[in-house]
Scaffold this motif. Structure first.
Motif, PDB file in Angstrom:
ATOM      1  N   PHE A  21       0.828  -1.199   0.000  1.00 41.80           N
ATOM      2  CA  PHE A  21       0.000   0.000   0.000  1.00 41.80           C
ATOM      3  C   PHE A  21       0.865   1.253   0.000  1.00 41.80           C
ATOM      4  O   PHE A  21       0.504   2.266  -0.614  1.00 41.80           O
ATOM      5  CB  PHE A  21      -0.922   0.000   1.215  1.00 41.80           C
ATOM      6  CG  PHE A  21      -1.786   1.228   1.301  1.00 41.80           C
ATOM      7  CD1 PHE A  21      -2.899   1.364   0.487  1.00 41.80           C
ATOM      8  CD2 PHE A  21      -1.473   2.252   2.187  1.00 41.80           C
ATOM      9  CE1 PHE A  21      -3.687   2.503   0.556  1.00 41.80           C
ATOM     10  CE2 PHE A  21      -2.253   3.391   2.263  1.00 41.80           C
ATOM     11  CZ  PHE A  21      -3.371   3.513   1.451  1.00 41.80           C
ATOM     12  N   PHE A  22       2.012   1.214   0.677  1.00 40.09           N
ATOM     13  CA  PHE A  22       2.902   2.367   0.650  1.00 40.09           C
ATOM     14  C   PHE A  22       3.422   2.623  -0.755  1.00 40.09           C
ATOM     15  O   PHE A  22       3.478   3.772  -1.203  1.00 40.09           O
ATOM     16  CB  PHE A  22       4.077   2.143   1.611  1.00 40.09           C
ATOM     17  CG  PHE A  22       5.177   3.163   1.458  1.00 40.09           C
ATOM     18  CD1 PHE A  22       5.022   4.440   1.951  1.00 40.09           C
ATOM     19  CD2 PHE A  22       6.359   2.833   0.803  1.00 40.09           C
ATOM     20  CE1 PHE A  22       6.029   5.384   1.805  1.00 40.09           C
ATOM     21  CE2 PHE A  22       7.356   3.768   0.655  1.00 40.09           C
ATOM     22  CZ  PHE A  22       7.195   5.046   1.157  1.00 40.09           C
ATOM     23  N   SER A  78       0.644   4.193  -2.617  1.00 43.84           N
ATOM     24  CA  SER A  78       0.336   5.560  -2.195  1.00 43.84           C
ATOM     25  C   SER A  78       1.268   6.582  -2.827  1.00 43.84           C
ATOM     26  O   SER A  78       0.904   7.758  -2.952  1.00 43.84           O
ATOM     27  CB  SER A  78       0.412   5.666  -0.671  1.00 43.84           C
ATOM     28  OG  SER A  78       1.738   5.436  -0.212  1.00 43.84           O
ATOM     29  N   THR A  79       2.458   6.175  -3.226  1.00 44.53           N
ATOM     30  CA  THR A  79       3.367   7.117  -3.872  1.00 44.53           C
ATOM     31  C   THR A  79       2.870   7.567  -5.245  1.00 44.53           C
ATOM     32  O   THR A  79       3.335   8.582  -5.764  1.00 44.53           O
ATOM     33  CB  THR A  79       4.759   6.496  -4.017  1.00 44.53           C
ATOM     34  OG1 THR A  79       4.684   5.305  -4.811  1.00 44.53           O
ATOM     35  CG2 THR A  79       5.342   6.144  -2.653  1.00 44.53           C
ATOM     36  N   MET A 113      -0.334   8.287  -5.756  1.00 45.06           N
ATOM     37  CA  MET A 113      -1.549   9.065  -5.556  1.00 45.06           C
ATOM     38  C   MET A 113      -1.297  10.565  -5.653  1.00 45.06           C
ATOM     39  O   MET A 113      -2.223  11.329  -5.907  1.00 45.06           O
ATOM     40  CB  MET A 113      -2.171   8.727  -4.195  1.00 45.06           C
ATOM     41  CG  MET A 113      -2.617   7.287  -4.058  1.00 45.06           C
ATOM     42  SD  MET A 113      -3.316   6.928  -2.443  1.00 45.06           S
ATOM     43  CE  MET A 113      -3.652   5.178  -2.603  1.00 45.06           C
TER      44      MET A 113
END
Length: 303
Positions: free
Chosen positions: A137-138, A141-142, A144
């Motif tokens: 997920f990290f 998220s980059t 987004m």
């Protein structure tokens, strides 16, 4: 003695008499008209999807006067003037430095992405770290944050470090831009690698670099090829960073295409010719790796 009669056995209530295999297959087969209609619809949608590209190729062989007509002329005479101008035949700028810059940035960034994404995907799929879903997920998220939101700090960093108009800055940026996508893709590909062959290699004394290079990479080659091709395409087509952070020395092919939109007007035929030439390396790479690309994108789809 009375003649005995044979009464055919009737199936129990609630059961159906099994039909021959040919009849069952015929019943399960969709009607021919329906299949033909679906095929025709697919062909029409495919042609509509490809029509802009075909129109671009046709316009690239027209003169500027014919390319600018409204409505467009399908029967206009064909010429190679657009390609001659693109390659500097009319005394214009040569396209070779931007093409070489794009090839350099795309190739080296793709190599760096694969070198970094393969161990990361190995740790997230085969030798899973703790809370590996949070790590994925990290990475997601980059992506987004809009790219333009980070453009100003990157520009200030490049100006203060003297990296403006430097092709290696684009290599680093393209690597960081494509790394999350590569990790996500390769994580799903490496999840299908049998753990038994990795354990067998480790029993024979193979260390992690050997396991990754000689065991995991050959098995997951279709997925790695698909990831590499997608990262190469993303790097080759990137315009925003290249337009803002480069000038003359490190200008890339997409930036060179913007030079055909000038204050004098839009040189449509020359722009189409340049777009065709710039698209050829990506098309050639996709054609060369099409078998690996299909296997990689379908890897893990059927269990």
């Amino acid at each position: 003695m009375s003649a005995s009669t044979t009464v055919p056995a009737t199936p129990p209530t609630g059961t159906t008499t099994p039909r021959p295999a040919a009849e069952a297959n015929a019943a399960a087969r969709p009607p021919r008209r329906r299949v033909t209609g679906v095929a025709v619809t697919a062909w029409v949608l495919g042609l509509l999807f490809c029509f802009p590209a075909l129109w671009m190729v046709l316009t690239s062989f027209h003169a500027e006067s014919d390319a600018a007509t409204n409505p467009p002329s399908f029967a206009a005479s064909l010429t190679l003037d657009g390609y001659r101008t693109f390659f500097g035949g009319g005394g214009g700028p040569t396209p070779w430095p931007p093409l070489v810059n794009s090839l350099t940035a795309s190739f080296f960034s793709t190599v760096l992405v694969l070198l970094l994404a393969l161990p990361a995907a190995y740790a997230l799929s085969i030798r899973r770290v703790r809370k590996w879903t949070d790590v994925l997920f990290f990475f997601l998220s980059t992506k987004m944050l809009p790219v333009v939101a980070g453009l100003l700090p990157i520009y200030l960093f490049a100006r203060n470090t003297g990296l403006l108009d430097n092709i290696w800055l684009l290599v680093l940026l393209y690597t960081s831009m494509n790394l999350p996508i590569a990790v996500w893709m390769m994580q799903s590909f490496l999840s299908d690698v049998p753990v038994s062959i990795i354990e067998a290699a480790q029993v024979d004394g193979a260390r992690l670099p050997t396991v990754l290079g000689r065991v995991v990479a050959p098995v997951a080659a279709p997925g790695i090829a698909a990831t590499a091709l997608i990262c190469f395409i993303f790097s080759w087509n990137e315009l925003l960073f290249a337009r803002v952070l480069t000038g003359v020395v490190a200008s890339t092919a997409p930036v060179h295409l913007t030079t055909f939109v000038t204050s004098q007007g839009l040189f449509l035929a020359q722009l189409c010719a340049a777009s065709v030439v710039v698209s050829l390396p990506v098309l050639a790479a996709g054609y060369a790796a099409q078998d690996k690309l299909v296997q990689g994108l379908s890897l893990g789809a059927v269990k």
